[in-house]
Motif scaffolding. Structure first.
Motif, mmCIF file in Angstrom:
data_model
loop_
_atom_site.group_PDB
_atom_site.id
_atom_site.type_symbol
_atom_site.label_atom_id
_atom_site.label_comp_id
_atom_site.label_asym_id
_atom_site.label_seq_id
_atom_site.Cartn_x
_atom_site.Cartn_y
_atom_site.Cartn_z
ATOM 1 N N LEU A 34 3.319 40.947 65.024
ATOM 2 C CA LEU A 34 4.725 40.685 65.311
ATOM 3 C C LEU A 34 5.009 39.240 64.943
ATOM 4 O O LEU A 34 4.477 38.314 65.567
ATOM 5 C CB LEU A 34 5.043 40.918 66.797
ATOM 6 N N PHE A 35 5.793 39.029 63.894
ATOM 7 C CA PHE A 35 6.151 37.688 63.445
ATOM 8 C C PHE A 35 7.416 37.232 64.168
ATOM 9 O O PHE A 35 8.376 37.995 64.274
ATOM 10 C CB PHE A 35 6.416 37.673 61.934
ATOM 11 N N PHE A 36 7.433 35.983 64.618
ATOM 12 C CA PHE A 36 8.597 35.465 65.343
ATOM 13 C C PHE A 36 9.166 34.258 64.621
ATOM 14 O O PHE A 36 8.426 33.349 64.217
ATOM 15 C CB PHE A 36 8.220 35.070 66.769
ATOM 16 N N ILE A 37 10.515 34.243 64.488
ATOM 17 C CA ILE A 37 11.236 33.123 63.879
ATOM 18 C C ILE A 37 12.319 32.680 64.851
ATOM 19 O O ILE A 37 13.182 33.471 65.232
ATOM 20 C CB ILE A 37 11.875 33.524 62.524
ATOM 21 N N VAL A 104 5.927 43.557 61.758
ATOM 22 C CA VAL A 104 7.266 43.592 62.350
ATOM 23 C C VAL A 104 7.799 42.171 62.445
ATOM 24 O O VAL A 104 7.072 41.249 62.830
ATOM 25 C CB VAL A 104 7.238 44.235 63.754
ATOM 26 N N LEU A 105 9.068 41.995 62.100
ATOM 27 C CA LEU A 105 9.734 40.697 62.187
ATOM 28 C C LEU A 105 10.634 40.651 63.409
ATOM 29 O O LEU A 105 11.328 41.621 63.703
ATOM 30 C CB LEU A 105 10.579 40.433 60.942
ATOM 31 N N MET A 106 10.647 39.505 64.107
ATOM 32 C CA MET A 106 11.554 39.306 65.237
ATOM 33 C C MET A 106 12.180 37.919 65.141
ATOM 34 O O MET A 106 11.477 36.919 64.957
ATOM 35 C CB MET A 106 10.811 39.438 66.568
ATOM 36 N N GLY A 107 13.499 37.860 65.247
ATOM 37 C CA GLY A 107 14.198 36.583 65.206
ATOM 38 C C GLY A 107 15.019 36.370 66.452
ATOM 39 O O GLY A 107 15.482 37.319 67.081
#
Length: 308
Positions: A34-37, A104-107
């Motif tokens: 899970l990538f977080f920006i 998965v991307l999460m911003g």
């Protein structure tokens, strides 16, 4: 779980000058990422819920904070397009580490523009399985909480003139953004965020309540056609959303553009009741955020939603 001053993890260098921080937990061997920006001005460990979210994830997932050139005060001289290019490098790096894992991307906040841009902009990038937009608010509409109407219009006029003169990459005077927002800003990035009318053509202007269906189709619709699963978590008590905005109605319009294009929407998508912009609230509100994210990630891992 309160934010603590330190967090165990691995610092990865995903290109020559940029890093990503992977939160680690004892006894976990994750295969999915899970990538977080974060939003404007944010960096590693600065989003209030990041550590509690990492601790709540299932053992099969790890949380990775991507540090972009636009982090901290760098946003004023960067762009969503540059962010997306750097995100692609980071995703590619982790795909080489976990070639069979879910991505998965999460911003949060402006990080949502990055995530939606990744899923909808033209060009080739490593595919991801899912996208989470937490607090996808309009910077243009939020400007009323920071600037008077007179100052906002004057800043727009100055930035437009500089761009017309070929000075779009020059940094505007300090009174435009440094004093109010804590970062120096180029004329081009100012117009992207402020997105003045009548055309409201700013690259950052993805979530304003007055955008027509065609604009949502050009972002949410494109993402839907590309097979990525989506969950919107719109904070119910977001202090950067004008009281005149119908939050539920706005979210429904975004979701419709996505679903009408064939996108797979999470059943947890919608308003996050009681949540502030960065979900500073602990207890039930924060736990509901965790629950929805975990459920979405589980559906992606099982292959019931998103690219397989």
């Amino acid at each position: 779980m309160s934010t603590t001053p330190s967090s165990p993890g691995i610092l990865h260098r995903y290109n020559a000058r940029l890093v990503a921080f992977e939160h680690t937990r004892h006894g976990c061997s994750p295969s999915n990422t899970l990538f977080f920006i974060g939003g404007l001005g944010e960096g590693l460990l600065t989003t209030p819920y990041i550590q509690s979210l990492s601790a709540a994830l299932p053992p099969s997932y790890t949380l990775v904070e991507i540090l972009l050139s636009s982090a901290y005060s760098g946003w004023g001289t960067s762009s969503i397009s540059q962010d997306v290019d750097e995100m692609a490098q980071c995703v590619s790096y982790f795909q080489s580490l976990r070639p069979n894992g879910k991505m998965v991307l999460m911003g949060n906040s402006t990080g949502c523009q990055d995530v939606l841009g990744y899923c909808s902009f033209e060009g080739s990038r490593p595919p991801v399985h899912g996208a989470i937009l937490q607090a996808p608010v309009s910077d243009r509409e939020a400007s009323q909480f920071i600037y008077s109407r007179e100052d906002y219009e004057a800043n727009n006029k100055l930035a437009r003139r500089w761009v017309e003169e070929g000075r779009g990459d020059d940094v505007l005077p300090n009174h435009v953004s440094l004093q109010a927002l804590g970062a120096r800003c180029t004329a081009k990035r100012w117009l992207s965020l402020a997105s003045p009318g009548p055309e409201h053509a700013g690259e950052d202007d993805m979530f304003s309540s007055d955008l027509d269906s065609g604009r949502f189709q050009s972002t949410f619709g494109v993402a839907g056609r590309r097979g990525v699963a989506l969950m919107i978590l719109y904070s119910g008590n977001d202090g950067f959303v004008p009281a005149t905005v119908d939050k539920a109605g706005l979210v429904a319009r975004m979701e419709k553009a996505f679903v009408d294009a064939g996108g797979q929407l999470s059943k947890g998508s919608g308003i996050l009741p009681g949540a502030s912009h960065t979900v500073r609230e602990e207890g039930n509100v924060r736990e509901e955020l965790h629950r929805r994210v975990i459920e979405f990630l589980g559906d992606i891992e099982r292959g019931t939603i998103g690219n397989t």
